[in-house]
Design an enzyme around this catalytic site. Structure first.
Site, short mmCIF file in Angstrom:
data_model
loop_
_atom_site.label_atom_id
_atom_site.label_comp_id
_atom_site.label_asym_id
_atom_site.label_seq_id
_atom_site.Cartn_x
_atom_site.Cartn_y
_atom_site.Cartn_z
N TYR A 142 1.15 -1.28 -0.15
CA TYR A 142 0.40 0.01 0.19
C TYR A 142 0.95 1.15 -0.25
CZ TYR A 142 -4.16 -3.09 1.45
OH TYR A 142 -5.25 -3.83 0.81
N LYS A 192 2.56 -15.34 2.49
CA LYS A 192 3.20 -16.41 1.22
C LYS A 192 5.16 -16.17 0.72
CE LYS A 192 0.52 -18.09 -2.31
NZ LYS A 192 -0.26 -18.97 -1.87
N ASP A 224 -3.58 -18.66 2.02
CA ASP A 224 -4.63 -18.84 2.04
C ASP A 224 -4.62 -19.80 2.57
OD1 ASP A 224 -2.18 -20.08 0.59
OD2 ASP A 224 -2.31 -20.43 -1.42
N ASP A 248 -5.21 -6.47 6.50
CA ASP A 248 -6.41 -5.73 5.62
C ASP A 248 -7.57 -6.87 5.47
OD1 ASP A 248 -8.17 -4.66 4.74
OD2 ASP A 248 -6.78 -3.62 3.27
N ASP A 252 -11.09 -7.87 8.14
CA ASP A 252 -11.96 -8.51 7.96
C ASP A 252 -13.18 -9.99 8.02
OD1 ASP A 252 -12.54 -5.72 7.30
OD2 ASP A 252 -13.17 -5.77 5.61
#
Ligand code: NAD
Length: 357
Positions: A142, A192, A224, A248, A252
């Site tokens: 980001y 990852k 994942d 992020d 959620d």
């Protein structure tokens, strides 16, 4: 003790839920003999209307001088047509940057009384749920280099760079491990590393920090798998630490498991004790001014402030227990209402919580 709190009510339901959080803080001050001094500051749409800018310099300066920041929410349809840089939500990024808030803590706690709102099968969450997601907040993709270029035969191409330094990973990992020490002593680091170089450095660095915490079990999950495990067996998690983008998304997902967005607090921490505390939800313009907003996320954000910035654990527990008591007694704002429960307004919820403190 005296504490100086910068209060940024913001827009929509922001001011409504912040007011109730202050009621809870005042009740704590009365009960435990503290003094909370509030300085009200402008940010978001309210600041645009008043000053033409979403994050006035005075707000940043005053927030820096405070012991902690309590924020409601910013944004709303009134300002939706402004260009990106001038939108109210930009104030959040500005505050994070100016205040050096590099770690975002989002507890996903499922109160037993609200387990009906959980979208998972009851057996998956039997006995409640308490996960802490620690998300790196000021680095990664980001904030990395980005751009668009022309290619000879594939049209335009765009890129965003995921870049993490050891220092950035170390400091957020430290927070995760010290948090785990006060909880169930387990950290799941999510990356990852089977594909990304930045994740391999992340994993190595987290492992180094883990050496300082022999009592804490470290587990590494690919993102994942973590996303899958969160819905398959959420109870296996204690503290999850991860990068900005993975955090992020996963925070959620974790919060959705608990049912209602109106119940979820968050903290963003800087080096040292300083932090900014805010509900996870936005300004909910659809219900602003109707008395329907659930103030519990804001109230629980105030509780996190007491715990993490002021080190007042007993006082923080007093707020949490008061929220639980109100739920146990069957009081519900519309977002968590079910049949047979007693419907209350935003302000009634705040008063009931304050009384129980
Ligand atoms: P939202 O979180 O404001 O609302 C989503 C839904 O949840 C709405 O139906 C709303 O009524 C409900 N809801 C949210 N909080 C609630 C509460 N405390 N009690 C009961 N119901 C609640 O998200 P949105 O609708 O996507 O965004 C609205 C505005 O808020 C936008 O301008 C957005 O940019 C902004 N926003 C701000 C923040 C922030 O300030 N941190 C975060 C997210 C969104």
């Amino acid at each position: 003790m005296n504490y100086k709190i910068a209060v940024i009510p913001g827009d929509g339901i922001g001011p409504e839920v912040t007011r109730e959080a202050i009621k809870a803080l005042d009740a704590v001050a009365d009960k435990f003999g503290h003094k909370f001094e509030y300085e009200y500051l402008l940010a978001g749409g309210a600041a645009i209307d008043e000053t033409g800018r979403c994050l006035p310099d005075e707000t940043v300066e005053a927030a820096k001088k405070s012991d902690a920041v309590l924020l409601g929410a910013v944004g709303g349809p009134k300002w939706d047509n402004l260009p990106g840089e001038e939108r109210p939500e930009k104030a959040l990024l500005g505050l994070r940057k100016a205040l050096g808030l590099f770690a975002n803590l989002r507890p996903a706690i499922m109160f037993d009384e609200l387990k009906g709102a959980c979208p998972l099968k009851e057996e998956k969450v039997q006995g409640g749920l308490d996960i802490m997601v620690v998300r790196e907040l000021t680095g990664g993709i980001y904030f990395g280099e980005r751009g668009i270029k022309d290619t000879p035969d594939m049209g335009k191409a765009a890129y965003d760079v995921e870049l993490y330094s050891e220092k950035e990973v170390e400091r957020v990992a430290e927070i995760a491990f010290s948090m785990a020490m006060k909880r169930n002593k387990k950290v799941t680091s999510v990356d990852k590393a089977n594909v990304l170089e930045s994740s391999r450095l992340w994993r190595k660095t987290v492992a180094k920090v883990a050496e300082k915490y022999p009592e804490v079990t470290l587990e590494n999950f690919y993102v994942d798998n973590a996303a899958m495990q969160l819905v398959y067996n959420p109870k296996q998690f204690d503290v999850i630490v991860t990068s900005n983008i993975f955090g992020d998304i996963l925070s959620d997902e974790a919060s959705m498991i608990t049912g209602s967005i109106g119940m979820l607090p968050s903290a963003s921490l800087a080096e040292g004790e300083f932090g900014m505390y805010e509900p996870v939800h936005g300004s909910a313009p659809d219900i602003a001014g109707t008395g329907k907003a659930n103030p519990m996320a804001a109230v629980l954000s105030a509780s996190m402030m007491l715990k993490y910035t002021f080190g007042l654990s007993e006082e923080a527990d007093a707020i949490e227990n008061a929220v639980k008591a109100v739920l146990e007694e069957g009081y519900r704002t519309p977002d968590i209402m079910t049949s047979g429960k007693r419907l209350i307004t935003t302000s009634e919820a705040g008063t009931l919580i304050a009384e129980r403190i």
